[in-house]
Design a protein around this motif. Sequence first.
Motif, PDB file in Angstrom:
ATOM      1  N   ARG A  48     -21.941 -53.636  52.652  1.00  0.00           N
ATOM      2  CA  ARG A  48     -22.666 -52.303  52.386  1.00  0.00           C
ATOM      3  C   ARG A  48     -23.874 -52.225  52.962  1.00  0.00           C
ATOM      4  N   ASN A  49     -24.707 -53.032  53.083  1.00  0.00           N
ATOM      5  CA  ASN A  49     -26.017 -53.026  53.779  1.00  0.00           C
ATOM      6  C   ASN A  49     -25.952 -52.928  55.201  1.00  0.00           C
ATOM      7  N   GLN A  50     -24.638 -53.482  55.971  1.00  0.00           N
ATOM      8  CA  GLN A  50     -24.557 -53.295  57.214  1.00  0.00           C
ATOM      9  C   GLN A  50     -23.661 -52.199  57.617  1.00  0.00           C
ATOM     10  N   GLY A  51     -23.329 -51.222  56.443  1.00  0.00           N
ATOM     11  CA  GLY A  51     -22.549 -49.924  56.772  1.00  0.00           C
ATOM     12  C   GLY A  51     -21.297 -50.270  57.069  1.00  0.00           C
ATOM     13  N   GLN A  91     -17.040 -60.253  61.618  1.00  0.00           N
ATOM     14  CA  GLN A  91     -18.115 -60.825  62.470  1.00  0.00           C
ATOM     15  C   GLN A  91     -19.541 -60.936  61.549  1.00  0.00           C
ATOM     16  N   TYR A  92     -19.685 -60.137  60.629  1.00  0.00           N
ATOM     17  CA  TYR A  92     -20.892 -59.911  59.730  1.00  0.00           C
ATOM     18  C   TYR A  92     -20.565 -61.244  58.578  1.00  0.00           C
ATOM     19  N   MET A  93     -19.323 -61.494  58.335  1.00  0.00           N
ATOM     20  CA  MET A  93     -19.171 -62.652  57.159  1.00  0.00           C
ATOM     21  C   MET A  93     -19.164 -63.975  57.758  1.00  0.00           C
ATOM     22  N   VAL A  94     -19.436 -64.276  59.333  1.00  0.00           N
ATOM     23  CA  VAL A  94     -19.760 -65.153  60.086  1.00  0.00           C
ATOM     24  C   VAL A  94     -21.105 -65.213  60.053  1.00  0.00           C
ATOM     25  N   ASN A  95     -21.796 -64.420  59.922  1.00  0.00           N
ATOM     26  CA  ASN A  95     -23.469 -64.293  60.091  1.00  0.00           C
ATOM     27  C   ASN A  95     -23.876 -64.612  58.717  1.00  0.00           C
ATOM     28  N   TYR A  96     -23.073 -64.071  57.520  1.00  0.00           N
ATOM     29  CA  TYR A  96     -23.371 -64.254  56.188  1.00  0.00           C
ATOM     30  C   TYR A  96     -23.389 -65.716  55.863  1.00  0.00           C
ATOM     31  N   LYS A  97     -22.028 -66.261  56.293  1.00  0.00           N
ATOM     32  CA  LYS A  97     -21.963 -67.975  56.010  1.00  0.00           C
ATOM     33  C   LYS A  97     -23.225 -68.699  56.547  1.00  0.00           C
TER      34      LYS A  97
END
Length: 100
Positions: A48-51, A91-97
Amino acid sequence: MINPLIVLVALSLTVIVIRFRYSRMYNTLYEAVGHRPNEINNRYQFLRNQGVRCRLQNVSSRPGVIVHGSSELGTTIRLLVHKNDLNEAEQYMVNYKRSC
């Protein structure tokens, strides 16, 4: 005079079609069984913070699961992402991990 039963049936069909079309707009990105709600909430807030357009779905207990004293272990929570944002969310989940 319009028959109220016909109006009720037409209204019901309209609601069903709208819900069906809305549900097809979202895809499951991540699932968590009831004992890990914090992790899925963190992922949801991160997206959500990433839009990213996303939502959480609480799925009722699975059939055949018997849990003594606690029904939450049989509950699944899904992180749903809008189909147009799915690649971006992955892609954001890759960064999240990596950040964990």
